[in-house]
Design a protein around this motif. Structure first.
Motif, mmCIF file in Angstrom:
data_model
loop_
_atom_site.group_PDB
_atom_site.id
_atom_site.type_symbol
_atom_site.label_atom_id
_atom_site.label_comp_id
_atom_site.label_asym_id
_atom_site.label_seq_id
_atom_site.Cartn_x
_atom_site.Cartn_y
_atom_site.Cartn_z
ATOM 1 N N ILE A 99 12.581 7.495 11.229
ATOM 2 C CA ILE A 99 12.798 6.954 12.567
ATOM 3 C C ILE A 99 12.799 5.424 12.542
ATOM 4 C CG2 ILE A 99 10.442 6.816 13.454
ATOM 5 C CD1 ILE A 99 13.230 8.495 15.348
ATOM 6 N N LYS A 100 12.201 4.820 11.511
ATOM 7 C CA LYS A 100 12.185 3.361 11.373
ATOM 8 C C LYS A 100 13.596 2.782 11.228
ATOM 9 C CE LYS A 100 7.696 2.272 9.374
ATOM 10 N NZ LYS A 100 7.070 1.682 8.190
ATOM 11 N N ILE A 101 14.539 3.586 10.776
ATOM 12 C CA ILE A 101 15.922 3.109 10.632
ATOM 13 C C ILE A 101 16.445 2.649 11.991
ATOM 14 C CG2 ILE A 101 18.307 3.822 10.193
ATOM 15 C CD1 ILE A 101 17.285 5.566 7.945
ATOM 16 N N LYS A 102 16.121 3.396 13.030
ATOM 17 C CA LYS A 102 16.593 3.059 14.371
ATOM 18 C C LYS A 102 16.075 1.712 14.850
ATOM 19 C CE LYS A 102 17.162 7.654 16.314
ATOM 20 N NZ LYS A 102 16.760 8.540 17.394
ATOM 21 N N LYS A 103 14.922 1.317 14.366
ATOM 22 C CA LYS A 103 14.289 0.086 14.833
ATOM 23 C C LYS A 103 14.797 -1.152 14.114
ATOM 24 C CE LYS A 103 10.193 2.546 16.257
ATOM 25 N NZ LYS A 103 8.797 2.828 16.057
#
Length: 106
Positions: A99-103
């Motif tokens: 989910i860190k990719i989205k940030k």
């Protein structure tokens, strides 16, 4: 026509972090091999820009992000047709929460 590979400042910084980590925790040789491996993996994009899979976590972004995998890393890129180049946006360690990719700011 062969496209150029362009590394964003963010992706270059990620490569530096990877290099520093392996240089401090393993060896200079290991650090060089991993970073060179990541860089070499991208050369196929010059002639086959759409070879990477679409990045599901970034599917809603207009750039059409794709990725290649090298060991534990996703090399996230997009094809910038206007500038006739492949833009490497991130080198993401897949051992992190995806989910860190989205940030990321790209």
């Amino acid at each position: 026509m062969e496209l150029k590979i362009y590394w964003t400042d963010f992706s270059k910084n990620e490569l530096r972090k990877i290099f520093s980590y392996y240089n401090e925790n393993k060896s200079l040789e290991v650090a060089k091999n991993i970073v060179l491996g990541i860089e070499n993996k991208t050369t196929i994009l010059k002639t086959h820009p759409y070879i990477g899979q679409k990045e599901d976590f970034l599917i809603n972004r207009k750039q059409g992000f794709r990725y290649l995998v090298f060991r534990n890393y996703k090399i996230i890129y997009w094809v910038n047709k206007e500038k006739n180049r492949i833009e490497i946006s991130d080198v993401f360690d897949t051992r992190q929460n995806p989910i860190k990719i989205k940030k990321s700011k790209y």
